[in-house]
Write a protein that holds these residues in place. Structure first.
Motif, PDB file in Angstrom:
ATOM      1  N   GLY A 132      28.865  30.186  14.105  1.00 29.07           N
ATOM      2  CA  GLY A 132      29.359  31.308  13.310  1.00 29.07           C
ATOM      3  C   GLY A 132      30.713  31.777  13.812  1.00 29.07           C
ATOM      4  N   GLY A 133      31.108  31.280  14.992  1.00 29.05           N
ATOM      5  CA  GLY A 133      32.430  31.614  15.506  1.00 29.05           C
ATOM      6  C   GLY A 133      32.520  32.949  16.216  1.00 29.05           C
ATOM      7  N   TYR A 134      31.404  33.524  16.581  1.00 30.04           N
ATOM      8  CA  TYR A 134      31.418  34.803  17.315  1.00 30.04           C
ATOM      9  C   TYR A 134      31.926  34.554  18.733  1.00 30.04           C
ATOM     10  N   SER A 135      32.603  35.538  19.264  1.00 31.99           N
ATOM     11  CA  SER A 135      33.105  35.402  20.631  1.00 31.99           C
ATOM     12  C   SER A 135      32.090  35.886  21.640  1.00 31.99           C
ATOM     13  N   LEU A 136      31.974  35.140  22.707  1.00 27.33           N
ATOM     14  CA  LEU A 136      31.345  35.691  23.909  1.00 27.33           C
ATOM     15  C   LEU A 136      32.480  36.305  24.714  1.00 27.33           C
ATOM     16  N   PRO A 137      32.261  37.412  25.387  1.00 25.37           N
ATOM     17  CA  PRO A 137      33.304  37.856  26.304  1.00 25.37           C
ATOM     18  C   PRO A 137      33.486  36.806  27.405  1.00 25.37           C
ATOM     19  N   VAL A 138      34.742  36.434  27.643  1.00 24.26           N
ATOM     20  CA  VAL A 138      35.035  35.440  28.679  1.00 24.26           C
ATOM     21  C   VAL A 138      36.092  36.008  29.615  1.00 24.26           C
ATOM     22  N   PHE A 139      35.759  36.041  30.888  1.00 28.13           N
ATOM     23  CA  PHE A 139      36.689  36.511  31.918  1.00 28.13           C
ATOM     24  C   PHE A 139      37.107  35.337  32.783  1.00 28.13           C
ATOM     25  N   CYS A 140      38.299  35.464  33.360  1.00 27.10           N
ATOM     26  CA  CYS A 140      38.826  34.337  34.116  1.00 27.10           C
ATOM     27  C   CYS A 140      39.634  34.839  35.311  1.00 27.10           C
ATOM     28  N   PRO A 141      39.141  34.608  36.524  1.00 20.09           N
ATOM     29  CA  PRO A 141      39.884  35.067  37.702  1.00 20.09           C
ATOM     30  C   PRO A 141      41.111  34.203  37.963  1.00 20.09           C
ATOM     31  N   SER A 142      42.198  34.869  38.388  1.00 24.63           N
ATOM     32  CA  SER A 142      43.432  34.130  38.653  1.00 24.63           C
ATOM     33  C   SER A 142      43.708  33.981  40.145  1.00 24.63           C
ATOM     34  N   ASN A 143      42.934  34.673  40.969  1.00 21.56           N
ATOM     35  CA  ASN A 143      43.086  34.550  42.425  1.00 21.56           C
ATOM     36  C   ASN A 143      41.824  35.135  43.079  1.00 21.56           C
ATOM     37  N   LEU A 144      41.808  35.180  44.410  1.00 26.07           N
ATOM     38  CA  LEU A 144      40.593  35.628  45.098  1.00 26.07           C
ATOM     39  C   LEU A 144      40.235  37.065  44.725  1.00 26.07           C
ATOM     40  N   ASN A 145      41.253  37.897  44.632  1.00 26.71           N
ATOM     41  CA  ASN A 145      40.983  39.289  44.292  1.00 26.71           C
ATOM     42  C   ASN A 145      40.286  39.413  42.932  1.00 26.71           C
ATOM     43  N   ASP A 146      40.749  38.588  42.009  1.00 26.21           N
ATOM     44  CA  ASP A 146      40.123  38.593  40.681  1.00 26.21           C
ATOM     45  C   ASP A 146      38.705  38.036  40.728  1.00 26.21           C
ATOM     46  N   CYS A 147      38.449  37.119  41.640  1.00 19.35           N
ATOM     47  CA  CYS A 147      37.082  36.589  41.730  1.00 19.35           C
ATOM     48  C   CYS A 147      36.124  37.768  41.894  1.00 19.35           C
ATOM     49  N   TRP A 148      36.560  38.712  42.689  1.00 18.03           N
ATOM     50  CA  TRP A 148      35.759  39.916  42.927  1.00 18.03           C
ATOM     51  C   TRP A 148      35.719  40.799  41.679  1.00 18.03           C
ATOM     52  N   ASP A 149      36.917  41.158  41.198  1.00 17.60           N
ATOM     53  CA  ASP A 149      37.001  42.124  40.091  1.00 17.60           C
ATOM     54  C   ASP A 149      36.402  41.569  38.793  1.00 17.60           C
ATOM     55  N   MET A 150      36.704  40.320  38.493  1.00 15.13           N
ATOM     56  CA  MET A 150      36.231  39.769  37.218  1.00 15.13           C
ATOM     57  C   MET A 150      34.722  39.468  37.281  1.00 15.13           C
ATOM     58  N   ALA A 151      34.220  39.158  38.472  1.00 21.38           N
ATOM     59  CA  ALA A 151      32.769  38.960  38.599  1.00 21.38           C
ATOM     60  C   ALA A 151      32.048  40.270  38.295  1.00 21.38           C
ATOM     61  N   ALA A 152      32.571  41.356  38.859  1.00 17.05           N
ATOM     62  CA  ALA A 152      31.956  42.668  38.601  1.00 17.05           C
ATOM     63  C   ALA A 152      32.112  43.041  37.128  1.00 17.05           C
ATOM     64  N   ALA A 153      33.296  42.791  36.573  1.00 18.60           N
ATOM     65  CA  ALA A 153      33.521  43.111  35.156  1.00 18.60           C
ATOM     66  C   ALA A 153      32.593  42.306  34.260  1.00 18.60           C
ATOM     67  N   SER A 154      32.308  41.078  34.644  1.00 15.17           N
ATOM     68  CA  SER A 154      31.410  40.232  33.841  1.00 15.17           C
ATOM     69  C   SER A 154      30.028  40.857  33.750  1.00 15.17           C
ATOM     70  N   VAL A 155      29.515  41.302  34.883  1.00 12.45           N
ATOM     71  CA  VAL A 155      28.170  41.885  34.887  1.00 12.45           C
ATOM     72  C   VAL A 155      28.168  43.185  34.085  1.00 12.45           C
TER      73      VAL A 155
END
Ligand code: SF4
Ligand SMILES: [Mg+2]
Lengths: 377, 420
Positions: A132-155
């Protein structure tokens, strides 16, 4: 001589992702071994209260859905081969509105490709993976700091919107060790589901105002819960195509898109008067940051935009890109997936690509790409 | 008496369909057992079996074809209430598609009940045969070389199910439901049924055609469930690296360490990185090795840098430390004009013979195996190189080694390499 730095450690992105997700409330990790998610699995076994080995990726997603329907927040991780097997069950979870995070660590494809070589080849798969073409929210870390922030944002996004969320990363992000002062990491709040309260009538997919319905776990003592993967009405009863059921399905689209501003993450480093922007995400972002330094040191004016929320495409991204005559899209694939996502198959002259497979794109290649696009043709 | 699990809606099935009878048996069993509907979760599959959902007054979850058992397992592992009954309903088609899940549920012996309503056809899609259709079962398009159906009761029993039963529709199956639902662990009932629309129409035909007889079998096994443990912070588990000395390095140095599996190449890379951080630098490290980690090459890529490191790739390194032939074979093509190669003596002739770079001033060879042994040769080479050029104070390497569980042995190797 001792210089006090709060807490310098040597670590990889996998560790940060798992730790941040655990703090945000992930309490089950269902894994199936595949490179390059090995370290995520290893970290989860030490950190997440329930860490299980599923016999295959379809099972991993089904177990995840089961945990989520019981009120437990699950995380799983795979690379393309396993993710492909999960897709039907991700659609199921999307339709049932079960929060969870699927970590997709990209590697070189097609197919089994090369397990220990990084890549950025799965963006459009994510764009199209819900029928149907619906989007899932997709986050993508660009560095170690984002690994933390985007992981939390994902949850948090998964819980707030009652939906599966994908954290898109790559082998280079989850299997490279780097030094980091972890004392600077942001506090991660516990994500709590919005529950239906009181004894009043409950419809599993009944909404009032907020487009994500309040949750109750299967097996609760007060209200019948009806979760359903087929087209259903607000109660959760299968209906072929009644107005109520189709309205419910439409809500799934609106639910994800309506609050996009709440979960739009990016780094924009504009250079005053620059006519060119480097646009990138994930593992190509750090090389782009370095390229930016090279160009600016040489007196060449250029801006950088790193997308961290990839899907649905945030309107803010287009607004920022409007300011530039040249957009140089850097990604480790040869098909230009982000370019196609943003500008389709018939791209304007102002869109350029720096692309490669099999090796990380270097800062020099990016700088060269920027110079090329500005040459009068 | 408890409320029935079935409401008053009309059963959605064709007249004479076995599913109608099976669902009534389920309801009767639960009422007899005095189970409240909200203490029951029915996990239904795709196919005619799954059409029962709207008639149920309990919790329902309607998922994908073949996956009901896997989904039910997830629910059981996630639920905090062991007293809730979880019932998965599948047809023979679903059981065929999801056979792996069925065996997995039996193997784990999780407390749930699977009912396979086997009418030998995919009813919803027009009567195709399934993995549970019997040898003698004929349908118009079926080839003559029919094979026996799976004996799923035997499979589940052998995989460890606490309780398995096969029965034929027509007699009251409620007693079997009660036995299955009150057995802790995984229970499976296969009900051989009619599908008047596409399959068999009479109970006697079911008996005539079936490959297997009625059966009940049990395993005495503990009930499964996930292990729960409060995890420890992955960040707290890392020992911080103190900045205790200064490296003279101003820029960025790219180093490749190459050897063979078993030569502690990766830990040498970690050690060098840690030493760099100890001396105030930024560091990154990544490993490259074949999937079969016990054999073949092992390569560690380390970057040490005064400015923060963004790009973590190395194309052509500044320093290459090569300990074995496997390692050299892997990284030879990455030696560039400016690469200083530090190699074990026995690789010297080959390196000297390379056309073009490295020139004689860019190649240092020593017998690092003699200094460090098999597992310490790479470390010996690092110590030797640091001593020689002073990019990092040797005390940074000693400090890094002291964090390691084999730190004492490492320090001996460093001392020997420095003295040599
Ligand atoms: S098609 Fe067969 S299984 Fe389906 S309802 Fe009709 S008789 Fe029952
Ligand atoms: Mg059937």
């Amino acid at each position: 001589m001792t210089t006090t730095r709060e807490r310098m450690v040597f670590l990889d992105g996998s560790r940060l992702i798992i730790e941040a997700m655990a703090r945000a409330g992930a309490s089950a990790y269902i894994g199936y071994p595949i490179t390059p998610v090995n370290w995520l699995f290893a970290g989860a076994k030490q950190r997440i209260p329930i860490a299980l080995e599923a016999p295959d990726e379809i099972t991993a997603l089904q177990w995840s859905a089961g945990f989520s329907s019981a009120g437990v927040f699950p995380v799983t991780a795979s690379a393309f081969p396993g993710f492909a097997l999960m897709i039907e069950s991700i659609n199921m979870s999307f339709m049932m509105e079960l929060p969870m995070v699927i970590i997709l660590a990209q590697r070189l494809g097609p197919s089994t490709g090369s397990a220990t070589t990084g890549g950025q080849g799965d963006l459009l798969l994510l764009r199209g993976c819900i029928s149907g073409g619906y989007s899932l929210p997709v986050f993508c870390p660009s560095n170690l700091n984002d690994c933390w922030d985007m992981a939390a944002a994902s949850v948090h996004t998964a819980v707030n919107l009652r939906t599966p969320v994908v954290l898109l990363t790559s082998k280079e992000m989850v299997m490279t060790n780097q030094n980091m002062d972890v004392s600077g990491l942001k506090d991660v709040q516990l994500a709590e589901r919005h529950l239906h309260e009181g004894n009043g009538a409950y419809k599993t997919y009944g909404v009032n105002g907020n487009l994500a319905p309040p949750f109750l776990p299967l097996g609760n003592d007060l209200h019948q819960v009806r979760l359903n993967s087929s087209t259903h009405d607000m109660e959760g009863i299968t209906q072929k195509n009644s107005p109520e059921a189709l309205g419910n399905t439409e809500r799934l689209k609106n639910k994800i898109e309506q609050s996009i501003d709440d979960y739009t993450y990016f780094d924009h480093d504009p250079d005053e008067g620059a006519d060119t922007v480097i646009l990138t995400y994930g593992i190509s972002a750090e090389a782009s940051r370095e390229a930016l330094g090279l160009l600016r040191a040489n007196g060449e004016s250029v801006s950088l935009l790193v997308m961290k929320t990839l899907l649905p495409v945030p309107p803010r991204i287009y607004e920022m890109l409007e300011a530039y005559d040249h957009i140089v899209v850097v990604e480790e694939n040869i098909a230009g997936l982000l370019r196609e996502l943003l500008y389709g198959n018939h791209q304007h002259d102002r869109i350029h690509g720096v692309n490669k497979i099999g090796h990380m794109i270097t800062p020099q290649e990016i700088a060269e790409g920027v110079r090329q696009c500005r040459k009068p043709s | 008496m408890q409320e029935a699990i079935l409401n008053d809606l009309k059963m959605p099935y064709c007249p004479g369909c076995g599913h109608t009878v099976a669902n009534k048996s389920m309801s009767k069993a639960l009422v007899d057992m005095d189970v409240h509907p909200l203490d029951v979760i029915v996990v239904s599959d795709i196919g005619c079996t799954g059409l029962v959902d709207p008639l149920l007054t309990c919790h329902t979850i309607h998922g994908l074809h073949g996956r009901a058992v896997a989904l039910a397992m997830g629910i059981r592992m996630g639920l905090e209430h062991p007293d809730k009954k979880i019932i998965a309903l599948q047809g023979d088609g679903g059981a065929t598609i999801g056979l792996q899940h069925l065996l997995e549920a039996a193997r784990h012996n999780l407390d749930l009940t699977l009912v396979v309503q086997n009418n030998m056809v995919y009813g919803m899609t027009g009567g195709q045969t399934s993995g549970l259709s019997s040898t003698e079962f004929k349908e118009p398009d079926r080839p003559e070389s029919a094979v026996p159906g799976y004996d799923i009761c035997a499979l589940a029993h052998n995989a460890g199910a606490a309780y398995t039963a096969r029965t034929f529709i027509g007699k009251d199956t409620a007693e079997l439901w009660k036995e299955a639902l009150s057995t802790p662990g995984f229970s499976l009932i296969e009900i051989v049924e009619m599908c008047p629309a596409y399959g068999l129409r009479k109970v006697q035909e079911l008996h005539d055609v079936s490959d297997y007889e009625s059966v009940i079998s049990k395993n005495q096994r503990p009930t499964g469930g996930p292990h729960r443990a409060e995890g420890r912070s992955l960040l707290d588990a890392l020992k911080p690296i103190e900045h205790t000395c200064e490296a003279p390095l101003d820029g960025r140095l790219e180093i490749i360490i190459a050897g063979s599996a078993g030569e502690a190449i990766q830990s040498a890379g970690d050690l060098l990185s840690t030493a760099g951080i100890t001396a105030g630098l930024s560091a990154t490290k990544k490993g490259d090795y074949p999937i079969t980690i016990g054999t073949g090459f092992s390569v560690a890529e380390v970057i040490l840098s005064r400015p923060p490191i963004h790009y973590t790739g190395i194309d052509c390194p500044d320093i290459m430390i090569v300990i074995s032939q496997d390692g050299l074979d892997k990284v030879r093509s990455r030696i560039g004009e400016h690469t200083l190669v530090i190699a074990d003596t026995k690789l010297g002739p080959e390196l000297e013979g390379l056309a073009g770079p490295p020139g004689p001033t860019d190649l240092l060879t020593r017998d690092f195996r003699k200094t460090g042994g098999l597992k310490g040769a790479a470390l010996a080479a690092i110590a030797y190189w640091l001593q020689d050029n002073g990019f990092l104070p040797i005390e940074a390497l000693v400090e890094a080694a002291s964090r390691h569980k084999h730190g004492d042995k490492m320090k001996v190797i460093i001392d020997k390499a420095v003295a040599a």
